[in-house]
Design a protein around this motif. Structure first.
Motif, PDB file in Angstrom:
ATOM      1  N   HIS A  22       0.678  -1.249   0.218  1.00  0.00           N
ATOM      2  CA  HIS A  22       0.001   0.068   0.058  1.00  0.00           C
ATOM      3  C   HIS A  22       0.695   1.258  -0.300  1.00  0.00           C
ATOM      4  N   SER A  23       0.298   2.617  -0.971  1.00  0.00           N
ATOM      5  CA  SER A  23       1.509   3.646  -1.058  1.00  0.00           C
ATOM      6  C   SER A  23       0.798   4.731  -0.647  1.00  0.00           C
ATOM      7  N   PHE A  24       1.939   4.875   0.843  1.00  0.00           N
ATOM      8  CA  PHE A  24       1.084   6.066   1.506  1.00  0.00           C
ATOM      9  C   PHE A  24       1.601   7.570   1.714  1.00  0.00           C
ATOM     10  N   ASP A  25       1.098   8.460   1.313  1.00  0.00           N
ATOM     11  CA  ASP A  25       1.444  10.218   1.126  1.00  0.00           C
ATOM     12  C   ASP A  25       1.841  10.456  -0.374  1.00  0.00           C
ATOM     13  N   ASN A  26       1.146   9.837  -1.382  1.00  0.00           N
ATOM     14  CA  ASN A  26       1.798   9.730  -2.852  1.00  0.00           C
ATOM     15  C   ASN A  26       3.132   8.636  -2.835  1.00  0.00           C
ATOM     16  N   ASN A  27       3.627   8.881  -2.285  1.00  0.00           N
ATOM     17  CA  ASN A  27       5.076   7.696  -2.096  1.00  0.00           C
ATOM     18  C   ASN A  27       4.566   5.841  -2.655  1.00  0.00           C
ATOM     19  N   PRO A  28       5.442   5.617  -3.837  1.00  0.00           N
ATOM     20  CA  PRO A  28       5.500   4.900  -4.170  1.00  0.00           C
ATOM     21  C   PRO A  28       5.888   3.205  -2.636  1.00  0.00           C
ATOM     22  N   ALA A  29       4.472   2.435  -2.880  1.00  0.00           N
ATOM     23  CA  ALA A  29       4.765   1.367  -2.221  1.00  0.00           C
ATOM     24  C   ALA A  29       6.509   0.503  -2.034  1.00  0.00           C
ATOM     25  N   VAL A  30       6.727   0.191  -2.833  1.00  0.00           N
ATOM     26  CA  VAL A  30       7.227  -0.780  -4.139  1.00  0.00           C
ATOM     27  C   VAL A  30       8.518  -0.052  -4.519  1.00  0.00           C
ATOM     28  N   GLU A  31       9.947   0.783  -3.906  1.00  0.00           N
ATOM     29  CA  GLU A  31      10.922   1.091  -4.673  1.00  0.00           C
ATOM     30  C   GLU A  31      12.672  -0.152  -4.924  1.00  0.00           C
ATOM     31  N   TYR A  32      12.596  -0.204  -5.753  1.00  0.00           N
ATOM     32  CA  TYR A  32      13.840  -0.678  -6.426  1.00  0.00           C
ATOM     33  C   TYR A  32      14.528   0.178  -6.078  1.00  0.00           C
ATOM     34  N   LYS A  33      16.035  -0.613  -5.694  1.00  0.00           N
ATOM     35  CA  LYS A  33      17.240  -0.308  -6.060  1.00  0.00           C
ATOM     36  C   LYS A  33      17.818   1.096  -6.964  1.00  0.00           C
ATOM     37  N   ASP A  34      17.263  -0.134  -8.491  1.00  0.00           N
ATOM     38  CA  ASP A  34      17.956   0.545 -10.098  1.00  0.00           C
ATOM     39  C   ASP A  34      16.623   1.657  -9.971  1.00  0.00           C
ATOM     40  N   GLY A  35      15.353   1.516  -9.050  1.00  0.00           N
ATOM     41  CA  GLY A  35      15.235   3.339  -9.375  1.00  0.00           C
ATOM     42  C   GLY A  35      13.173   2.985  -9.839  1.00  0.00           C
ATOM     43  N   THR A  36      13.403   2.010 -10.072  1.00  0.00           N
ATOM     44  CA  THR A  36      12.284   1.303 -10.797  1.00  0.00           C
ATOM     45  C   THR A  36      10.946   1.152  -9.501  1.00  0.00           C
ATOM     46  N   LYS A  37       9.686   1.921  -9.612  1.00  0.00           N
ATOM     47  CA  LYS A  37       8.653   2.035  -8.320  1.00  0.00           C
ATOM     48  C   LYS A  37       7.519   1.739  -8.872  1.00  0.00           C
ATOM     49  N   MET A  38       6.238   1.355  -7.285  1.00  0.00           N
ATOM     50  CA  MET A  38       5.543   0.843  -8.009  1.00  0.00           C
ATOM     51  C   MET A  38       4.591   1.101  -6.865  1.00  0.00           C
ATOM     52  N   TRP A  39       3.197   1.739  -7.292  1.00  0.00           N
ATOM     53  CA  TRP A  39       2.225   2.482  -6.270  1.00  0.00           C
ATOM     54  C   TRP A  39       1.176   1.169  -5.835  1.00  0.00           C
ATOM     55  N   PHE A  40       0.863   0.632  -5.184  1.00  0.00           N
ATOM     56  CA  PHE A  40       0.027  -0.189  -4.523  1.00  0.00           C
ATOM     57  C   PHE A  40      -1.003   0.239  -4.302  1.00  0.00           C
ATOM     58  N   TYR A  41      -2.301   0.076  -4.191  1.00  0.00           N
ATOM     59  CA  TYR A  41      -3.756   0.646  -2.667  1.00  0.00           C
ATOM     60  C   TYR A  41      -3.894  -0.865  -2.598  1.00  0.00           C
ATOM     61  N   ARG A  42      -4.288  -1.278  -1.237  1.00  0.00           N
ATOM     62  CA  ARG A  42      -4.710  -2.496  -0.683  1.00  0.00           C
ATOM     63  C   ARG A  42      -4.300  -3.287  -1.734  1.00  0.00           C
ATOM     64  N   GLY A  43      -3.106  -4.004  -2.142  1.00  0.00           N
ATOM     65  CA  GLY A  43      -2.715  -5.639  -2.466  1.00  0.00           C
ATOM     66  C   GLY A  43      -2.969  -4.789  -4.474  1.00  0.00           C
ATOM     67  N   LYS A  44      -3.447  -3.936  -4.398  1.00  0.00           N
ATOM     68  CA  LYS A  44      -3.197  -3.724  -6.452  1.00  0.00           C
ATOM     69  C   LYS A  44      -2.414  -3.181  -6.302  1.00  0.00           C
ATOM     70  N   ARG A  45      -2.061  -2.528  -7.798  1.00  0.00           N
ATOM     71  CA  ARG A  45      -1.607  -2.116  -8.043  1.00  0.00           C
ATOM     72  C   ARG A  45      -2.303  -0.530  -8.939  1.00  0.00           C
ATOM     73  N   HIS A  46      -1.878   0.475  -8.857  1.00  0.00           N
ATOM     74  CA  HIS A  46      -3.383   1.803  -8.647  1.00  0.00           C
ATOM     75  C   HIS A  46      -2.444   2.808  -7.940  1.00  0.00           C
ATOM     76  N   LYS A  47      -2.863   3.838  -8.767  1.00  0.00           N
ATOM     77  CA  LYS A  47      -2.239   5.387  -8.501  1.00  0.00           C
ATOM     78  C   LYS A  47      -2.978   6.443  -9.406  1.00  0.00           C
ATOM     79  N   ILE A  48      -3.548   7.593  -8.626  1.00  0.00           N
ATOM     80  CA  ILE A  48      -4.418   8.097  -8.612  1.00  0.00           C
ATOM     81  C   ILE A  48      -3.370   9.251  -9.321  1.00  0.00           C
ATOM     82  N   GLY A  49      -2.799  10.125 -10.127  1.00  0.00           N
ATOM     83  CA  GLY A  49      -1.864  10.773 -10.581  1.00  0.00           C
ATOM     84  C   GLY A  49      -1.125  10.975 -11.244  1.00  0.00           C
ATOM     85  N   GLY A  50      -0.789   9.728 -12.149  1.00  0.00           N
ATOM     86  CA  GLY A  50       0.463   8.842 -13.207  1.00  0.00           C
ATOM     87  C   GLY A  50       0.474   7.666 -13.372  1.00  0.00           C
TER      88      GLY A  50
END
Length: 82
Positions: A22-50
């Motif tokens: 789950h993402s908080f405060d528009n920060n990614p829920a997962v951020e890999y060391k290579d710079g890959t970012k993923m946003w989630f809402y309650r276990g599902k990939r989701h983001k408002i605003g991009g």
């Protein structure tokens, strides 16, 4: 509700809400060391605003509550719901 942020050896960070990614405060829920970012809402990939997934190579993918959509479909959805 239980919020938890975990650092793994192969991720920069992962954040969870009640055991689900789950993402908080528009920060990614997962951020890999290579710079890959993923946003989630309650276990599902989701983001408002991009895009909900931004790979380190610059590719981006849009998701609405776990469903992969085109950027055009995403923009249509956003204009109709907000």
């Amino acid at each position: 509700m239980s919020k938890r942020v975990v650092e793994y050896f192969d991720y920069s960070t992962c954040s969870y809400l009640d055991g689900e990614l789950h993402s908080f405060d528009n920060n990614p829920a997962v951020e890999y060391k290579d710079g890959t970012k993923m946003w989630f809402y309650r276990g599902k990939r989701h983001k408002i605003g991009g895009p909900a997934v931004e790979y380190s190579d610059g590719s981006k993918y849009w998701f609405i509550y776990g469903n992969l959509v085109s950027e055009e479909e995403y923009n249509f959805y956003i204009t109709k719901t907000i």
